[in-house]
Design a protein around this motif. Structure first.
Motif, PDB file in Angstrom:
ATOM      1  N   ILE A 135       0.836  -1.006  -0.144  1.00 52.94           N
ATOM      2  CA  ILE A 135      -0.024   0.125  -0.020  1.00 52.94           C
ATOM      3  C   ILE A 135       0.810   1.247   0.038  1.00 52.94           C
ATOM      4  O   ILE A 135       2.072   1.206   0.561  1.00 52.94           O
ATOM      5  CB  ILE A 135      -1.015  -0.134   1.251  1.00 52.94           C
ATOM      6  CG1 ILE A 135      -1.972   1.089   1.093  1.00 52.94           C
ATOM      7  CG2 ILE A 135      -0.443   0.150   2.411  1.00 52.94           C
ATOM      8  CD1 ILE A 135      -3.235   0.882   2.102  1.00 52.94           C
ATOM      9  N   SER A 136       0.478   2.138  -0.586  1.00 54.24           N
ATOM     10  CA  SER A 136       1.242   3.452  -0.749  1.00 54.24           C
ATOM     11  C   SER A 136       0.149   4.436  -0.842  1.00 54.24           C
ATOM     12  O   SER A 136      -1.021   4.453  -1.145  1.00 54.24           O
ATOM     13  CB  SER A 136       2.208   3.565  -1.899  1.00 54.24           C
ATOM     14  OG  SER A 136       1.630   3.529  -3.048  1.00 54.24           O
ATOM     15  N   ARG A 137       0.797   5.744  -0.437  1.00 55.67           N
ATOM     16  CA  ARG A 137      -0.286   6.739  -0.304  1.00 55.67           C
ATOM     17  C   ARG A 137       0.539   8.071  -0.911  1.00 55.67           C
ATOM     18  O   ARG A 137       1.676   8.401  -0.566  1.00 55.67           O
ATOM     19  CB  ARG A 137      -0.698   7.086   1.109  1.00 55.67           C
ATOM     20  CG  ARG A 137      -1.505   8.080   1.522  1.00 55.67           C
ATOM     21  CD  ARG A 137      -2.065   8.172   2.861  1.00 55.67           C
ATOM     22  NE  ARG A 137      -2.865   9.322   3.294  1.00 55.67           N
ATOM     23  CZ  ARG A 137      -3.202   9.698   4.490  1.00 55.67           C
ATOM     24  NH1 ARG A 137      -3.169   8.542   5.381  1.00 55.67           N
ATOM     25  NH2 ARG A 137      -3.738  10.753   4.833  1.00 55.67           N
ATOM     26  N   ASP A 138      -0.328   9.226  -1.476  1.00 56.49           N
ATOM     27  CA  ASP A 138       0.334  10.373  -1.999  1.00 56.49           C
ATOM     28  C   ASP A 138      -0.580  11.500  -1.065  1.00 56.49           C
ATOM     29  O   ASP A 138      -1.918  11.675  -1.532  1.00 56.49           O
ATOM     30  CB  ASP A 138       0.117  10.461  -3.460  1.00 56.49           C
ATOM     31  CG  ASP A 138       0.629  11.895  -4.139  1.00 56.49           C
ATOM     32  OD1 ASP A 138       0.816  12.924  -3.033  1.00 56.49           O
ATOM     33  OD2 ASP A 138       1.027  11.992  -4.876  1.00 56.49           O
ATOM     34  N   ASN A 139      -0.159  11.830  -0.290  1.00 55.67           N
ATOM     35  CA  ASN A 139      -0.918  12.675   0.733  1.00 55.67           C
ATOM     36  C   ASN A 139      -1.391  14.028   0.048  1.00 55.67           C
ATOM     37  O   ASN A 139      -2.326  14.565   0.230  1.00 55.67           O
ATOM     38  CB  ASN A 139      -0.002  13.118   1.904  1.00 55.67           C
ATOM     39  CG  ASN A 139       0.011  11.931   3.107  1.00 55.67           C
ATOM     40  OD1 ASN A 139      -0.797  11.014   3.066  1.00 55.67           O
ATOM     41  ND2 ASN A 139       1.206  11.931   3.772  1.00 55.67           N
ATOM     42  N   ALA A 140      -0.471  14.502  -1.115  1.00 54.05           N
ATOM     43  CA  ALA A 140      -0.806  15.913  -1.549  1.00 54.05           C
ATOM     44  C   ALA A 140      -2.027  15.776  -2.377  1.00 54.05           C
ATOM     45  O   ALA A 140      -2.690  16.492  -2.730  1.00 54.05           O
ATOM     46  CB  ALA A 140       0.435  16.404  -2.285  1.00 54.05           C
ATOM     47  N   LYS A 141      -1.984  14.496  -3.030  1.00 55.99           N
ATOM     48  CA  LYS A 141      -2.990  14.279  -3.943  1.00 55.99           C
ATOM     49  C   LYS A 141      -4.334  13.377  -3.251  1.00 55.99           C
ATOM     50  O   LYS A 141      -5.287  12.994  -4.094  1.00 55.99           O
ATOM     51  CB  LYS A 141      -2.595  13.466  -5.166  1.00 55.99           C
ATOM     52  CG  LYS A 141      -1.522  14.121  -5.951  1.00 55.99           C
ATOM     53  CD  LYS A 141      -1.003  13.323  -7.165  1.00 55.99           C
ATOM     54  CE  LYS A 141      -0.109  14.206  -7.932  1.00 55.99           C
ATOM     55  NZ  LYS A 141       0.278  13.320  -9.224  1.00 55.99           N
ATOM     56  N   ASN A 142      -4.238  13.342  -2.108  1.00 54.75           N
ATOM     57  CA  ASN A 142      -5.262  12.451  -1.449  1.00 54.75           C
ATOM     58  C   ASN A 142      -5.492  11.172  -2.149  1.00 54.75           C
ATOM     59  O   ASN A 142      -6.926  10.777  -2.142  1.00 54.75           O
ATOM     60  CB  ASN A 142      -6.424  13.073  -1.355  1.00 54.75           C
ATOM     61  CG  ASN A 142      -6.405  14.523  -0.153  1.00 54.75           C
ATOM     62  OD1 ASN A 142      -5.596  14.420   0.724  1.00 54.75           O
ATOM     63  ND2 ASN A 142      -7.196  15.395  -0.346  1.00 54.75           N
ATOM     64  N   THR A 143      -4.715  10.379  -2.321  1.00 52.47           N
ATOM     65  CA  THR A 143      -4.857   9.124  -3.150  1.00 52.47           C
ATOM     66  C   THR A 143      -4.167   8.144  -2.269  1.00 52.47           C
ATOM     67  O   THR A 143      -3.206   8.341  -1.497  1.00 52.47           O
ATOM     68  CB  THR A 143      -4.209   9.213  -4.729  1.00 52.47           C
ATOM     69  OG1 THR A 143      -2.934   9.536  -4.518  1.00 52.47           O
ATOM     70  CG2 THR A 143      -5.026  10.157  -5.409  1.00 52.47           C
ATOM     71  N   VAL A 144      -4.402   6.888  -2.674  1.00 54.56           N
ATOM     72  CA  VAL A 144      -3.914   5.527  -2.033  1.00 54.56           C
ATOM     73  C   VAL A 144      -3.991   4.549  -3.097  1.00 54.56           C
ATOM     74  O   VAL A 144      -4.827   4.297  -3.956  1.00 54.56           O
ATOM     75  CB  VAL A 144      -4.755   5.190  -0.785  1.00 54.56           C
ATOM     76  CG1 VAL A 144      -6.178   4.705  -1.193  1.00 54.56           C
ATOM     77  CG2 VAL A 144      -3.834   3.937  -0.208  1.00 54.56           C
ATOM     78  N   HIS A 145      -3.143   3.716  -3.122  1.00 56.12           N
ATOM     79  CA  HIS A 145      -2.461   2.811  -4.175  1.00 56.12           C
ATOM     80  C   HIS A 145      -2.435   1.310  -3.594  1.00 56.12           C
ATOM     81  O   HIS A 145      -1.885   1.384  -2.625  1.00 56.12           O
ATOM     82  CB  HIS A 145      -1.697   2.898  -5.242  1.00 56.12           C
ATOM     83  CG  HIS A 145      -1.549   4.447  -5.881  1.00 56.12           C
ATOM     84  ND1 HIS A 145      -2.504   4.580  -6.736  1.00 56.12           N
ATOM     85  CD2 HIS A 145      -0.735   5.491  -5.442  1.00 56.12           C
ATOM     86  CE1 HIS A 145      -2.252   5.909  -7.041  1.00 56.12           C
ATOM     87  NE2 HIS A 145      -1.377   6.690  -6.283  1.00 56.12           N
ATOM     88  N   LEU A 146      -2.896   0.349  -4.148  1.00 54.33           N
ATOM     89  CA  LEU A 146      -2.596  -0.827  -3.534  1.00 54.33           C
ATOM     90  C   LEU A 146      -2.037  -1.868  -4.751  1.00 54.33           C
ATOM     91  O   LEU A 146      -2.644  -2.234  -5.695  1.00 54.33           O
ATOM     92  CB  LEU A 146      -3.797  -1.796  -3.194  1.00 54.33           C
ATOM     93  CG  LEU A 146      -3.559  -3.036  -2.451  1.00 54.33           C
ATOM     94  CD1 LEU A 146      -3.001  -2.937  -1.236  1.00 54.33           C
ATOM     95  CD2 LEU A 146      -5.009  -3.857  -2.167  1.00 54.33           C
ATOM     96  N   GLN A 147      -0.714  -2.195  -4.878  1.00 53.67           N
ATOM     97  CA  GLN A 147       0.110  -2.832  -5.528  1.00 53.67           C
ATOM     98  C   GLN A 147      -0.336  -4.332  -5.263  1.00 53.67           C
ATOM     99  O   GLN A 147       0.217  -4.610  -3.927  1.00 53.67           O
ATOM    100  CB  GLN A 147       1.510  -2.477  -5.820  1.00 53.67           C
ATOM    101  CG  GLN A 147       2.098  -3.450  -6.589  1.00 53.67           C
ATOM    102  CD  GLN A 147       1.851  -3.117  -8.357  1.00 53.67           C
ATOM    103  OE1 GLN A 147       1.434  -2.293  -8.858  1.00 53.67           O
ATOM    104  NE2 GLN A 147       1.583  -4.441  -8.874  1.00 53.67           N
ATOM    105  N   MET A 148      -0.866  -5.298  -6.211  1.00 51.55           N
ATOM    106  CA  MET A 148      -1.112  -6.550  -5.732  1.00 51.55           C
ATOM    107  C   MET A 148      -0.235  -7.462  -6.690  1.00 51.55           C
ATOM    108  O   MET A 148      -0.529  -7.566  -7.824  1.00 51.55           O
ATOM    109  CB  MET A 148      -2.568  -6.932  -5.767  1.00 51.55           C
ATOM    110  CG  MET A 148      -3.515  -6.020  -4.856  1.00 51.55           C
ATOM    111  SD  MET A 148      -5.229  -6.461  -4.898  1.00 51.55           S
ATOM    112  CE  MET A 148      -5.622  -6.129  -6.515  1.00 51.55           C
ATOM    113  N   ASN A 149       0.769  -8.166  -6.228  1.00 55.21           N
ATOM    114  CA  ASN A 149       1.507  -9.164  -6.836  1.00 55.21           C
ATOM    115  C   ASN A 149       1.026 -10.657  -6.520  1.00 55.21           C
ATOM    116  O   ASN A 149       0.695 -10.878  -5.312  1.00 55.21           O
ATOM    117  CB  ASN A 149       3.030  -8.598  -6.525  1.00 55.21           C
ATOM    118  CG  ASN A 149       3.349  -7.375  -7.172  1.00 55.21           C
ATOM    119  OD1 ASN A 149       2.837  -6.901  -7.999  1.00 55.21           O
ATOM    120  ND2 ASN A 149       4.369  -6.785  -6.416  1.00 55.21           N
TER     121      ASN A 149
END
Length: 121
Positions: free
Chosen positions: A69-83
């Protein structure tokens, strides 16, 4: 009005990867934590991964070492890389945010509409 919009779900085969994204928008003063939950057919919704504003993360044991999981606080986004996806990862994935609303500073728990991830064997 605050909303979460998810993207990135789909159909993949065992061992493949997917990346989910979620963007928060609206009257947001600050976001305390963002995360991903999932619900498989006939099962309860469960936490997959979560990240705080300070970058602290926690993961379900079943996805440790495979999901990030990663987050960009400036853009209010969160990502989930699933491998290394497995059939048991098949579920509807929901984005979640614990945030402070702009104006009245009320703390809200907000959910996205969900995105389907299907892993075929």
């Amino acid at each position: 009005q605050v909303q979460l919009v998810e993207s990135g779900g789909g159909l993949v085969q065992t061992g493949e990867s997917l990346r989910l994204s979620c963007a928060a928008s609206g009257s947001i003063f600050s976001i305390n934590a963002m995360g991903w939950y999932r619900q498989a057919p006939g099962k309860q919704r469960e936490l997959v991964a979560r990240v705080t504003s300070g970058g602290r993360t926690n993961y379900a044991d079943s996805v440790k070492g495979r999901f990030t999981i990663s987050r960009d606080n400036a853009k209010n986004t969160v990502h989930l890389q699933m491998n290394s996806l497995k059939p048991e990862d098949t579920a509807v994935y929901y984005c979640n945010a614990n945030l402070e609303r702009y104006g009245d500073h009320r703390i809200l728990e907000v959910w996205g509409q969900g995105t389907l991830v299907t892993v075929s064997s």
